[in-house]
Motif scaffolding. Structure first.
Motif, PDB file in Angstrom:
ATOM      1  N   GLU A 255     -43.880 -19.467  21.864  1.00 51.94           N
ATOM      2  CA  GLU A 255     -43.409 -20.545  22.725  1.00 51.94           C
ATOM      3  C   GLU A 255     -42.986 -21.748  21.872  1.00 51.94           C
ATOM      4  N   PRO A 256     -42.147 -22.644  22.417  1.00 50.77           N
ATOM      5  CA  PRO A 256     -41.705 -23.806  21.635  1.00 50.77           C
ATOM      6  C   PRO A 256     -42.871 -24.748  21.314  1.00 50.77           C
ATOM      7  N   TRP A 257     -42.698 -25.511  20.252  1.00 46.25           N
ATOM      8  CA  TRP A 257     -43.619 -26.602  19.985  1.00 46.25           C
ATOM      9  C   TRP A 257     -43.479 -27.635  21.106  1.00 46.25           C
TER      10      TRP A 257
ATOM     11  N   ALA B  99     -36.450 -23.024  11.105  1.00 41.94           N
ATOM     12  CA  ALA B  99     -36.949 -21.692  11.455  1.00 41.94           C
ATOM     13  C   ALA B  99     -38.418 -21.718  11.848  1.00 41.94           C
ATOM     14  N   ASP B 100     -39.199 -22.659  11.281  1.00 37.53           N
ATOM     15  CA  ASP B 100     -40.629 -22.721  11.567  1.00 37.53           C
ATOM     16  C   ASP B 100     -40.989 -23.904  12.460  1.00 37.53           C
ATOM     17  N   GLY B 101     -39.998 -24.476  13.143  1.00 37.84           N
ATOM     18  CA  GLY B 101     -40.325 -25.537  14.084  1.00 37.84           C
ATOM     19  C   GLY B 101     -39.806 -26.890  13.661  1.00 37.84           C
ATOM     20  N   PRO B 102     -40.380 -27.971  14.201  1.00 36.58           N
ATOM     21  CA  PRO B 102     -39.863 -29.318  13.963  1.00 36.58           C
ATOM     22  C   PRO B 102     -40.128 -29.807  12.548  1.00 36.58           C
ATOM     23  N   GLU B 103     -39.232 -30.668  12.088  1.00 33.35           N
ATOM     24  CA  GLU B 103     -39.363 -31.234  10.747  1.00 33.35           C
ATOM     25  C   GLU B 103     -40.591 -32.133  10.658  1.00 33.35           C
TER      26      GLU B 103
END
Length: 338
Positions: A59-61, A305-309
């Motif tokens: 699921e999204p962050w 690719a691994d989510g938010p900065e």
């Protein structure tokens, strides 16, 4: 326009047509008008907050609160408090409490931007804050921006967050103009010699490593004109009226006290505040040659690719990790003298 951009714009347009939502079309017309009247983007700088997702999940962050902190360490301190109060109030199991307190202890010592505890990944995230600008300055609220049903001027607790629970999903459906802005911001970097070289290099690296962009919920703030520049005055608010009330409170309560206004100054600011309130949905007031405006403020977060900065090495810090709360043992007993 690259084919990828064109496909995304076409998809946004098709979704808007499919919905056949008159309110959405009015909002789009509002956004188009704003793009002509306020064609420039005035970037204030980075903001920081917290996001989480289930470890190993797809699921999204999701945001844990407002992305409005001025430094990464302020966001880390927020995570420190979040985990400490979870250990205090949300768990009864000693092993779980120990895991939470171990993460708290680490945050007290190290500038950690990500932790996994009790099956949840937590990350300090970085965004950029900006506003639209035109010939007359920063963009005020739009007619279609949401207003409270009952626009009270009375003091009230801080308004609830619009960020909390927000999904950082680049595929999230949005308006056509918002989608076009999001696509255009994918290539945004900090340029110019007034930015340190490390700051510019980190900005260019972020475009490569975090190529997608998510726009956060729109916020509203107060700015004061200083010559050709506008300076923020106070916190960001979730609605234009919340920002208007913040402005009135500043003119009548906070600024006279902080700046030690004399009786004439107090009277002038009180009179201007009363006229501003009487005007209803006014967005600008001038008093003693000082111009204040309620402005529309936007924020973006980069996604990779691994989510938010997370925070960048060149982001400025003003504080260091430290102990924020009393010592708690594995049974949940708080030791104030430890």
């Amino acid at each position: 326009m690259p084919d990828d951009w064109k496909r995304q714009i076409d998809a946004l347009h098709s979704e808007l047509v499919r919905r056949d939502d008159p309110a959405a079309w009015v909002s789009e017309a509002d956004a188009v008008d704003a793009s002509y009247r306020y064609p420039q983007l005035a970037v204030r700088g980075p903001v920081f907050g917290l996001a989480s997702r289930a470890a190993g999940g797809d699921e999204p962050w999701r945001l844990l609160g407002d992305v409005m902190e001025g430094t990464p360490q302020q966001a880390r301190d927020g995570l420190n408090s979040l985990l400490w109060f979870m250990a205090k109030d949300s768990v009864d199991d000693r092993e779980q409490r120990c895991a939470l307190l171990a993460s708290v202890a680490r945050l007290e010592r190290e500038p950690v931007d990500e932790l996994t505890v009790l099956g949840t990944r937590y990350r300090v995230i970085r965004g950029d804050e900006f506003a639209r600008a035109g010939a007359d300055g920063l963009e005020p609220p739009r007619p279609t921006d949401p207003e409270p049903a009952h626009a009270s001027w009375d003091d009230r607790p801080s308004p609830s967050s619009h960020d909390e629970g927000f999904a950082l999903d680049p595929a999230r459906a949005g308006g056509l103009m918002a989608g076009a802005l999001r696509i255009a911001l994918r290539g945004f970097t900090y340029t110019g010699g007034h930015f340190p070289a490390a700051f510019r290099e980190d900005s260019e690296r972020a475009v490569r490593d975090y190529p997608e962009v998510v726009l956060l919920p729109v916020t509203f703030g107060v700015a004061e004109r200083k010559g050709e520049r506008w300076r923020p005055r106070g916190a960001l608010m979730p609605t234009p009226h919340d920002a208007r009330r913040l402005l009135v409170h500043g003119m009548t309560e906070i600024w006279p006290l902080v700046h030690e206004y004399d009786d004439d100054e107090r009277a002038d600011f009180a009179r201007a505040a009363a006229e501003f309130k009487a005007a209803g949905r006014a967005n600008e007031v001038t008093v003693r040659d000082r111009c204040f405006r309620v402005c529309r403020v936007e924020r973006m977060v980069r996604i990779g690719a691994d989510g938010p900065e997370a925070a960048r090495p060149s982001d400025v810090e003003t504080t260091e990790p430290m102990k924020l709360h009393p010592t708690m043992d594995e049974d949940g007993v708080i030791h104030y003298d430890a």
